[in-house]
Design an enzyme around this catalytic site. Structure first.
Site, PDB file in Angstrom:
ATOM      1  N   ARG A  46      74.333 -29.135  53.752  1.00 50.79           N
ATOM      2  CA  ARG A  46      73.722 -28.113  52.877  1.00 50.79           C
ATOM      3  C   ARG A  46      74.301 -26.738  53.181  1.00 50.79           C
ATOM      4  O   ARG A  46      74.537 -25.932  52.292  1.00 50.79           O
ATOM      5  CB  ARG A  46      72.191 -28.111  53.036  1.00 50.79           C
ATOM      6  CG  ARG A  46      71.528 -26.922  52.380  1.00 50.79           C
ATOM      7  CD  ARG A  46      70.054 -27.078  52.027  1.00 50.79           C
ATOM      8  NE  ARG A  46      69.273 -27.812  52.992  1.00 50.79           N
ATOM      9  CZ  ARG A  46      68.822 -27.331  54.175  1.00 50.79           C
ATOM     10  NH1 ARG A  46      69.091 -26.088  54.518  1.00 50.79           N
ATOM     11  NH2 ARG A  46      68.133 -28.074  54.996  1.00 50.79           N
ATOM     12  N   TYR A  98      72.211 -14.247  28.350  1.00 52.96           N
ATOM     13  CA  TYR A  98      71.964 -15.689  28.316  1.00 52.96           C
ATOM     14  C   TYR A  98      70.448 -15.960  28.377  1.00 52.96           C
ATOM     15  O   TYR A  98      69.725 -15.321  29.146  1.00 52.96           O
ATOM     16  CB  TYR A  98      72.693 -16.328  29.511  1.00 52.96           C
ATOM     17  CG  TYR A  98      72.433 -17.790  29.640  1.00 52.96           C
ATOM     18  CD1 TYR A  98      72.911 -18.674  28.679  1.00 52.96           C
ATOM     19  CD2 TYR A  98      71.674 -18.306  30.693  1.00 52.96           C
ATOM     20  CE1 TYR A  98      72.652 -20.026  28.775  1.00 52.96           C
ATOM     21  CE2 TYR A  98      71.411 -19.656  30.793  1.00 52.96           C
ATOM     22  CZ  TYR A  98      71.910 -20.513  29.829  1.00 52.96           C
ATOM     23  OH  TYR A  98      71.642 -21.843  29.915  1.00 52.96           O
ATOM     24  N   ASP A 170      77.995 -11.255  34.560  1.00 52.39           N
ATOM     25  CA  ASP A 170      78.124 -12.685  34.286  1.00 52.39           C
ATOM     26  C   ASP A 170      79.428 -12.868  33.515  1.00 52.39           C
ATOM     27  O   ASP A 170      79.558 -12.421  32.379  1.00 52.39           O
ATOM     28  CB  ASP A 170      76.900 -13.147  33.473  1.00 52.39           C
ATOM     29  CG  ASP A 170      76.898 -14.650  33.191  1.00 52.39           C
ATOM     30  OD1 ASP A 170      77.997 -15.251  33.125  1.00 52.39           O
ATOM     31  OD2 ASP A 170      75.810 -15.217  33.007  1.00 52.39           O
ATOM     32  N   LYS A 195      80.598 -24.420  32.395  1.00 58.25           N
ATOM     33  CA  LYS A 195      81.317 -24.101  31.168  1.00 58.25           C
ATOM     34  C   LYS A 195      82.824 -24.231  31.402  1.00 58.25           C
ATOM     35  O   LYS A 195      83.272 -25.267  31.861  1.00 58.25           O
ATOM     36  CB  LYS A 195      80.886 -22.708  30.690  1.00 58.25           C
ATOM     37  CG  LYS A 195      79.363 -22.489  30.733  1.00 58.25           C
ATOM     38  CD  LYS A 195      78.597 -23.425  29.819  1.00 58.25           C
ATOM     39  CE  LYS A 195      77.097 -23.447  30.089  1.00 58.25           C
ATOM     40  NZ  LYS A 195      76.417 -22.158  30.137  1.00 58.25           N
TER      41      LYS A 195
END
Ligand SMILES: *Cc1c(COP(=O)(O)O)cnc(C)c1O
Length: 377
Positions: A46, A98, A170, A195
């Site tokens: 992790r 977004y 972003d 994306k």
């Protein structure tokens, strides 16, 4: 090195004694210590693992920042960035963002006492008028989604610096290949790697890029503590996909421009949006800070088009959420990416039901144009 050389080789030196030309996937969750008191380079997956470390080094190189951190989704990356703030802090954010960002701001941040105000991105004096003594972060998206307003990264980060705010951008739509906000002074750059970065509609992921080492340490702490990290396989797929980012973006961009041009002359289209097309000023800004307009366009369908019928007739173009894959995807932001925003706010922003967004894939351009024309005409 050029972009593709870095994308193909960055972060992948000294991977394996077998000299494989691509890095192996390390699935181990934990690592055997030589000395009980001292962790080795990796101790628990992790926290970090070899494939994620390689992908992070690679993206940092491409985004021209010192560090990059991978997350299990774009919204996990955004949430980590907001988690830098404390109760009482205030965020200034551009109005067209977004939908998932909107959701975090309104339904999570407010619960934790972090407030925000939207400003009109076309007019930075509007942002200045909304500054408060508690404002700590200045958050933007250029080009905006889904109407592709463009504004100056440099002016935004200058304003943030003047008022001692963390500037965040972003950069999902243009990717590090077409735009590097860090070059204009942006402190933190976010990507939904779901994306274009991954680009094959098969991984959900997010990235935070940052150079400041104090911010990077805080974000790394949040990444490890909240655990929204990608699996080694997802990190490996992202590393694999970055190798073709340049050739994919070149084709997406060329094809999107041709389709935007073709749509302009169709009678079923009332308006076409593409970064920099709105005005000479926006065009100049776009050309000065980005190396292309990207692979996503939007258009307003005429009221006479029956959208349900027209979209059902599409044979190649998929009707779906998301963007940035090899397949062309048509979406209706009103009911999809921006569904969480109340109708009155959406309409005020220009996000109406007739606005359709097209993520142009890598199919042959003429086939996409023909498919849309046969469905909508
Ligand atoms: C999709 C998207 C996100 C969210 O990313 P997920 O990977 O879906 O969590 C954030 N910002 C932009 C601009 C996006 O398009």
């Amino acid at each position: 090195m050029g972009f593709s050389t870095d994308a193909i080789h960055g972060g992948q030196e000294n991977f394996s004694k077998y000299r494989d030309v691509i890095p192996p996937i390390h699935l181990a969750t934990t690592y055997d210590r030589e000395d009980i008191e001292t962790p080795g380079e990796f101790s628990y997956s992790r926290g970090q693992n070899p494939v994620r470390a390689a992908a992070e080094e690679n993206i940092a190189l491409l985004e021209k920042t010192r560090h990059a951190l991978l997350f299990s989704s774009g919204v996990a990356a955004i949430n980590a960035v907001y988690s830098l703030l404390n109760p009482g802090d205030h965020i200034l954010i551009s109005s067209q963002i977004y939908g998932g960002t909107y959701r975090i701001l309104k339904y999570l941040n407010e619960k934790y006492g972090i407030t925000h105000d939207y400003f009109n991105e076309a007019d930075l004096s509007d942002a200045e008028s909304k500054l408060r003594p508690q404002t700590r972060m200045f958050y933007i998206e250029t080009p905006s989604n889904p109407l592709f307003n463009v504004y100056s990264l440099k002016a935004a980060s200058d304003l943030a610096k003047k008022h001692n705010l963390i500037s965040v951008s972003d950069n999902t739509f243009l990717t590090p290949y077409l735009q590097n906000p860090a070059e204009y002074g942006t402190d933190i750059i976010i990507h939904s790697s779901t994306k274009f970065i991954n680009g094959h509609s098969d991984v959900i992921g997010g990235v935070v890029c940052v150079s400041d080492s104090s911010l990077s340490e805080k974000l790394k702490f949040l990444q490890r503590s909240t655990g929204a990290v990608p699996s080694p396989f997802d990190a490996w797929l992202i590393l694999r996909s970055l190798k073709t980012l340049k050739v994919r973006m070149d084709y997406h961009t060329k094809s999107a421009a041709a389709i935007a041009d073709a749509l302009k002359s169709e009678s079923f289209v009332k308006a076409v949006y593409y970064p920099g097309w709105k005005s000479a000023v926006e065009n100049e800004i776009q050309n000065s800070q980005a190396r292309g307009r990207g692979g996503v366009i939007s258009f307003v369908a005429d009221e006479n088009v029956n959208l349900k019928e027209a979209t059902a007739k599409l044979k190649i173009v998929k009707v779906a959420e998301s963007l940035g894959g090899v397949e062309t995807i048509m979406s209706q932001p009103y009911n999809m990416s921006h569904s969480v925003i109340p109708p009155s706010e959406k309409n005020a922003l220009g996000i109406t039901k007739n606005l359709l967004r097209l993520s142009v894939g890598l199919e042959d351009t003429e086939d996409i144009i023909a498919d849309i024309v046969q469905a909508f005409r």
